[in-house]
Design a protein around this motif. Structure first.
Motif, short mmCIF file in Angstrom:
data_model
loop_
_atom_site.label_atom_id
_atom_site.label_comp_id
_atom_site.label_asym_id
_atom_site.label_seq_id
_atom_site.Cartn_x
_atom_site.Cartn_y
_atom_site.Cartn_z
N UNK A 51 0.87 -1.18 0.00
CA UNK A 51 0.00 0.00 0.00
C UNK A 51 0.90 1.22 0.00
N UNK A 52 0.76 2.03 -1.00
CA UNK A 52 1.56 3.25 -1.10
C UNK A 52 0.77 4.44 -0.55
N UNK A 53 1.49 5.38 0.02
CA UNK A 53 0.88 6.64 0.52
C UNK A 53 -0.36 6.31 1.36
N UNK A 54 -0.12 5.56 2.43
CA UNK A 54 -1.23 5.08 3.25
C UNK A 54 -2.10 6.23 3.75
N UNK A 55 -3.39 5.91 3.90
CA UNK A 55 -4.38 6.84 4.42
C UNK A 55 -5.02 6.21 5.65
N UNK A 56 -5.63 7.05 6.49
CA UNK A 56 -6.24 6.51 7.71
C UNK A 56 -7.32 5.50 7.39
N UNK A 57 -7.99 5.67 6.27
CA UNK A 57 -9.03 4.73 5.86
C UNK A 57 -8.49 3.36 5.47
N UNK A 58 -7.18 3.23 5.34
CA UNK A 58 -6.59 1.92 5.04
C UNK A 58 -6.47 1.06 6.29
N UNK A 59 -6.68 1.64 7.45
CA UNK A 59 -6.58 0.88 8.70
C UNK A 59 -7.60 -0.25 8.69
N UNK A 60 -7.12 -1.46 8.84
CA UNK A 60 -7.97 -2.65 8.75
C UNK A 60 -7.12 -3.88 9.04
N UNK A 61 -7.79 -5.02 9.07
CA UNK A 61 -7.10 -6.31 9.11
C UNK A 61 -6.99 -6.79 7.67
N UNK A 62 -5.79 -7.12 7.25
CA UNK A 62 -5.57 -7.64 5.90
C UNK A 62 -5.34 -9.14 6.01
N UNK A 63 -6.23 -9.89 5.37
CA UNK A 63 -6.21 -11.34 5.48
C UNK A 63 -5.78 -11.96 4.16
N UNK A 64 -5.01 -13.00 4.27
CA UNK A 64 -4.60 -13.78 3.12
C UNK A 64 -5.21 -15.18 3.27
N UNK A 65 -5.61 -15.76 2.17
CA UNK A 65 -6.16 -17.12 2.19
C UNK A 65 -5.64 -17.87 0.98
N UNK A 89 -10.92 -13.50 18.21
CA UNK A 89 -10.24 -12.20 18.14
C UNK A 89 -8.77 -12.34 17.80
N UNK A 90 -8.27 -11.46 16.97
CA UNK A 90 -6.85 -11.40 16.59
C UNK A 90 -6.38 -12.63 15.83
N UNK A 91 -7.31 -13.41 15.29
CA UNK A 91 -6.94 -14.55 14.46
C UNK A 91 -7.67 -14.48 13.13
N UNK A 93 -12.86 -25.20 -4.01
CA UNK A 93 -11.87 -25.45 -2.97
C UNK A 93 -12.13 -24.62 -1.74
N UNK A 94 -11.79 -25.16 -0.61
CA UNK A 94 -11.98 -24.45 0.65
C UNK A 94 -10.82 -23.48 0.84
N UNK A 95 -11.14 -22.25 1.23
CA UNK A 95 -10.11 -21.27 1.52
C UNK A 95 -9.65 -21.41 2.96
N UNK A 96 -8.35 -21.40 3.15
CA UNK A 96 -7.77 -21.45 4.49
C UNK A 96 -7.06 -20.11 4.72
N UNK A 97 -7.42 -19.48 5.82
CA UNK A 97 -6.94 -18.13 6.10
C UNK A 97 -5.70 -18.13 6.98
N UNK A 98 -4.90 -17.10 6.78
CA UNK A 98 -3.81 -16.81 7.70
C UNK A 98 -4.32 -15.99 8.87
N UNK A 99 -3.43 -15.65 9.80
CA UNK A 99 -3.84 -14.92 11.00
C UNK A 99 -4.11 -13.44 10.75
N UNK A 100 -3.71 -12.94 9.61
CA UNK A 100 -3.96 -11.55 9.28
C UNK A 100 -2.85 -10.60 9.71
#
Lengths: 116, 114
Positions: free
Chosen positions: A79-93, B40-42, A103-110
Motif C-alpha cells: 500500500x503506497x501513501x497510506x491513508x487513515x481509511x486503510x486501517x484494517x485487518x488484511x487477510x490472506x487465504x 479475536x486477533x486470528x 476449494x476451501x479457503x484457508x486463512x492466515x492470522x492476518x
C-alpha cells in the motif's frame, strides 16, 4: 507446512508512508486471495492469484494498492501513501483449485494495519 | 449490495443447548457455501461447507442446512460449548468464467454461557 502465515502480524505507520505485507500460503495451494476486514464487517475480497497470475482485482483496490505473487509461491501486498481509511485487518487465504470445485479457503492470522 | 446477509449480529446460548446461526443470500447462482469461525486477533477458521446440490452436511457437532428455494442456510451446533464462543461468518461462492469468488456475510457473534 502448518498453514497460511502472514508477516507482520501488526503494523503501525504514519499517513503517507508505504507498507508491504507478506503471505505464505499452504505449499500445494495454487490460489491465493487477499481480503480486507474492518470492524463489524466480513472479509471483503481485494484480489486473487492463480499460481503467479493475478486474475481479478476488486474495485476496492485503488491504484495505491499492488499485489504480486512471483513464482506462484508467496505473495506481497503493498500500500503506497497510506491513508487513515486503510486501517484494517488484511487477510490472506489460499486454496487448491480442482476441476469443477472452488476449494476451501484457508486463512492466515492476518496483518492488522493502523495508520496514524 | 450485500449479497450474503447475517441479520443477527449476536446470539447467546446456554452450554449444552443448540446454537442456530442463520444466513440469507440473494444470488441464486451461488453454488458453494462455507461457514467460518473467527476468534479475536486470528484469521477465520474453516468449519464446514455445503454444495448447492445437497441440503445437509454434517461434521461432528456441526451441521449445515441449505434451503435453496428460500436462499437460506443455517449452521447448527449441538451441543454448544463455551469454546464455541466466537464470530461466525457464512460465505458463498459463485463460478464466473473459471473464477471462483467468495462473498462473506457480516458475521454473528455467538456467546455460549457456562
Amino acid at each position: 507446512d502448518t498453514g497460511v502465515s502472514q508477516d507482520p502480524r501488526h503494523k503501525i505507520t504514519k499517513r503517507g508512508q508505504n507498507v508491504t505485507f507478506r503471505c505464505d500460503p499452504i505449499s500445494e495451494h495454487n490460489r491465493l486471495y487477499w481480503y480486507r476486514q474492518t470492524l463489524g464487517q466480513g472479509p471483503e475480497f481485494l484480489t486473487y492469484f492463480q499460481n503467479e497470475a493475478q486474475l481479478e482485482k476488486s474495485r476496492l483496490l485503488s491504484d495505491r494498492f499492488s499485489a504480486e505473487r512471483p513464482k506462484g509461491s508467496f505473495s506481497t501486498l503493498e500500500i503506497q501513501r497510506t491513508e487513515q481509511g486503510d486501517s484494517a485487518m488484511y487477510l490472506c487465504a489460499s486454496s487448491l483449485l480442482t476441476s469443477g470445485a472452488p476449494g476451501t479457503q484457508y486463512f492466515g492470522p492476518g496483518t492488522r494495519l493502523t495508520v496514524l | 449490495d450485500q449479497q450474503v446477509k447475517q441479520n443477527s449480529p449476536s446470539l447467546s446460548v446456554q452450554e449444552g443447548r443448540i446454537s442456530i446461526l442463520n444466513c440469507d443470500y440473494t444470488n441464486s447462482m451461488f453454488d458453494y457455501f462455507l461457514w467460518y469461525k473467527k476468534y479475536p486477533a486470528e484469521g477465520p477458521t474453516f468449519l464446514i461447507s455445503i454444495s448447492s446440490i445437497k441440503d445437509k452436511n454434517e461434521d461432528g457437532r456441526f451441521t449445515v442446512f441449505l434451503n435453496k428455494s428460500a436462499k437460506h442456510l443455517s449452521l447448527h451446533i449441538v451441543p454448544s460449548q463455551p469454546g464455541d464462543s466466537a464470530v461466525y461468518f457464512c460465505a458463498a461462492s459463485v463460478e464466473d468464467s473459471g473464477t471462483y469468488k467468495y462473498i462473506f456475510g457480516t458475521g454473528t457473534r455467538l456467546k455460549v454461557l457456562a
